[in-house]
Design a protein around this motif. Sequence first.
Motif, PDB file in Angstrom:
ATOM      1  N   TYR A 250      43.050  41.417  42.339  1.00  0.00           N
ATOM      2  CA  TYR A 250      43.064  41.017  40.929  1.00  0.00           C
ATOM      3  C   TYR A 250      41.626  40.849  40.455  1.00  0.00           C
ATOM      4  O   TYR A 250      40.679  40.832  41.255  1.00  0.00           O
ATOM      5  N   ARG A 251      41.480  40.692  39.162  1.00  0.00           N
ATOM      6  CA  ARG A 251      40.137  40.624  38.580  1.00  0.00           C
ATOM      7  C   ARG A 251      39.340  39.431  39.102  1.00  0.00           C
ATOM      8  O   ARG A 251      38.107  39.463  39.155  1.00  0.00           O
ATOM      9  N   ASN A 252      40.023  38.368  39.527  1.00  0.00           N
ATOM     10  CA  ASN A 252      39.316  37.189  40.041  1.00  0.00           C
ATOM     11  C   ASN A 252      38.973  37.306  41.524  1.00  0.00           C
ATOM     12  O   ASN A 252      38.437  36.374  42.121  1.00  0.00           O
ATOM     13  N   GLY A 253      39.277  38.450  42.144  1.00  0.00           N
ATOM     14  CA  GLY A 253      38.936  38.684  43.540  1.00  0.00           C
ATOM     15  C   GLY A 253      40.042  38.394  44.526  1.00  0.00           C
ATOM     16  O   GLY A 253      39.905  38.715  45.716  1.00  0.00           O
ATOM     17  N   GLU A 254      41.138  37.797  44.085  1.00  0.00           N
ATOM     18  CA  GLU A 254      42.243  37.516  45.007  1.00  0.00           C
ATOM     19  C   GLU A 254      42.993  38.812  45.322  1.00  0.00           C
ATOM     20  O   GLU A 254      43.226  39.654  44.453  1.00  0.00           O
ATOM     21  N   GLU A 255      43.377  38.958  46.573  1.00  0.00           N
ATOM     22  CA  GLU A 255      43.989  40.187  47.045  1.00  0.00           C
ATOM     23  C   GLU A 255      45.422  40.341  46.538  1.00  0.00           C
ATOM     24  O   GLU A 255      46.185  39.368  46.466  1.00  0.00           O
ATOM     25  N   ILE A 256      45.787  41.575  46.198  1.00  0.00           N
ATOM     26  CA  ILE A 256      47.167  41.895  45.846  1.00  0.00           C
ATOM     27  C   ILE A 256      47.883  42.267  47.130  1.00  0.00           C
ATOM     28  O   ILE A 256      47.444  43.183  47.840  1.00  0.00           O
ATOM     29  N   PRO A 257      48.962  41.582  47.498  1.00  0.00           N
ATOM     30  CA  PRO A 257      49.642  41.884  48.768  1.00  0.00           C
ATOM     31  C   PRO A 257      50.085  43.340  48.851  1.00  0.00           C
ATOM     32  O   PRO A 257      50.648  43.886  47.896  1.00  0.00           O
ATOM     33  N   ASN A 258      49.797  43.969  49.990  1.00  0.00           N
ATOM     34  CA  ASN A 258      50.233  45.340  50.254  1.00  0.00           C
ATOM     35  C   ASN A 258      51.510  45.243  51.080  1.00  0.00           C
ATOM     36  O   ASN A 258      51.472  44.906  52.270  1.00  0.00           O
ATOM     37  N   VAL A 259      52.632  45.547  50.468  1.00  0.00           N
ATOM     38  CA  VAL A 259      53.936  45.379  51.120  1.00  0.00           C
ATOM     39  C   VAL A 259      54.442  46.744  51.568  1.00  0.00           C
ATOM     40  O   VAL A 259      54.736  47.623  50.755  1.00  0.00           O
ATOM     41  N   THR A 260      54.542  46.949  52.875  1.00  0.00           N
ATOM     42  CA  THR A 260      54.963  48.231  53.441  1.00  0.00           C
ATOM     43  C   THR A 260      56.476  48.273  53.574  1.00  0.00           C
ATOM     44  O   THR A 260      57.187  47.315  53.265  1.00  0.00           O
ATOM     45  N   SER A 261      56.975  49.430  54.063  1.00  0.00           N
ATOM     46  CA  SER A 261      58.415  49.577  54.281  1.00  0.00           C
ATOM     47  C   SER A 261      58.914  48.493  55.232  1.00  0.00           C
ATOM     48  O   SER A 261      58.279  48.185  56.238  1.00  0.00           O
ATOM     49  N   GLY A 262      60.028  47.943  54.885  1.00  0.00           N
ATOM     50  CA  GLY A 262      60.604  46.898  55.714  1.00  0.00           C
ATOM     51  C   GLY A 262      59.942  45.555  55.535  1.00  0.00           C
ATOM     52  O   GLY A 262      60.244  44.608  56.243  1.00  0.00           O
ATOM     53  N   GLY A 263      59.015  45.464  54.567  1.00  0.00           N
ATOM     54  CA  GLY A 263      58.280  44.224  54.382  1.00  0.00           C
ATOM     55  C   GLY A 263      58.841  43.321  53.309  1.00  0.00           C
ATOM     56  O   GLY A 263      58.156  42.428  52.825  1.00  0.00           O
ATOM     57  N   GLY A 264      60.081  43.566  52.886  1.00  0.00           N
ATOM     58  CA  GLY A 264      60.716  42.689  51.907  1.00  0.00           C
ATOM     59  C   GLY A 264      60.426  43.066  50.466  1.00  0.00           C
ATOM     60  O   GLY A 264      60.434  42.191  49.589  1.00  0.00           O
ATOM     61  N   TRP A 265      60.153  44.336  50.183  1.00  0.00           N
ATOM     62  CA  TRP A 265      59.843  44.787  48.825  1.00  0.00           C
ATOM     63  C   TRP A 265      60.931  44.384  47.836  1.00  0.00           C
ATOM     64  O   TRP A 265      60.657  43.930  46.727  1.00  0.00           O
TER      65      TRP A 265
END
Length: 417
Positions: A250-265
């Motif tokens: 995000y613009r404030n530097g906090e990471e956007i979670p990368n959710v892979t297959s099987g990761g509860g999308w």
Amino acid sequence: MKKFTIIIFLVFAMMITQAQDYLISFAGAGATTGVSTVKVDNLISGATLTLNGGDILHLIPASGIGTPDNVNGALQIYPNPMAEQSILTFVAPENGNAVICIVDLSGRTVYQISILLSPGAHSFRVSGISQGMYFVKVTGENYNYSTKLISQSNLQSEAGIEYVTSVKNTTGNQLKSTTATVDMPYTDGDQLLFKGISGIYSTIVTDVPVSSKTITFNFVACTDYDNNNYTVVQVDTQTWMAENLKVTHYRNGEEIPNVTSGGGWYDLTTGALCWYNNDEASYKILYGALYNWYALTDSRNLCPTDWHSPTDAEWTTLSTYLGGQYAAGGKMKETGTTHWNTPNFGATNSSGFTALPGGFRSSIGGFTSLGNSIIFWSSTEYGSGNAWSYHLGYDNGFAIRLYDNDQSGYSVRCVKD
């Protein structure tokens, strides 16, 4: 029959005589005035080339009839810009007549001379040119040179080109070498896409040239938190990204979670991203990331500074300007079938938006439609759990407005504040 044949021949000869011969130069505006490189794509013929920002694009008849060889770097003019006069120097490779012509941006010939030259270097004094930008063209039997001349003169006098037998106190270092003149086949009515690059800035302009002119790129900063720099394009009053977002913070530097297959999308109610088939290396640069709607509307902001996630109304403004949802898709899609599946129906990319078929991730987590379609999020909600989006497909020229589940993974284009 003989009379009919003569008429056809005369019409053909007139068509050749009237064939276009346009000179296109480039300039920058906005964040920077310099242009380092320009990529030119003919959206009709598929021809493409890349030239330096200071070069001149010479559009010649696609048939190539009567087109002389173009020798770059053999024409010099100094000083340029000129105040009252400049010295034009070029090399004639052979005996014969040379025509020197000064043309303004409207295509009007300001001054022209024809002179018999022997092989070697020749110099001419150019004077009396009123303030403005011009193209200087030198044409021989088997050579053709062009360069750009800028006049800053406020004097009101008659234009002239005078042969100089010798130029005193002028050395090669004092002459400002012209940049290259690059030929490109062109048929009247062809639409060209120009991508100008200057440092971190990159801007697209589309145009159908009908005369010599200058293409000006309005350079605008579009850099996300990860320092990805994006190409931009202005469509009517809006300025859009011309490629998909791929930021991971995000613009404030906090990471956007990368959710892979099987990761509860499917269970997510907060922002997340993924890469098509969970393959970042293969898809990031070309297609960008896929985001759920929660990431798009997170208060920490997904888009670069001074940019925002487009609302449904902003997408509608774009679609309406491009002819409505049943015509806009074709004008937004990249042409050809390098990335889009056949037939890529209706694709002209006349807007310069350059949409690519990056596919999507469904709300239940599966990836699909790479090569077939792309779906763009809007930031506008449609009832609980759904939001407006825009669908482009390979088999039609539509930009269809639909509402979809907030948990779907779609592409994002940001729009300038």
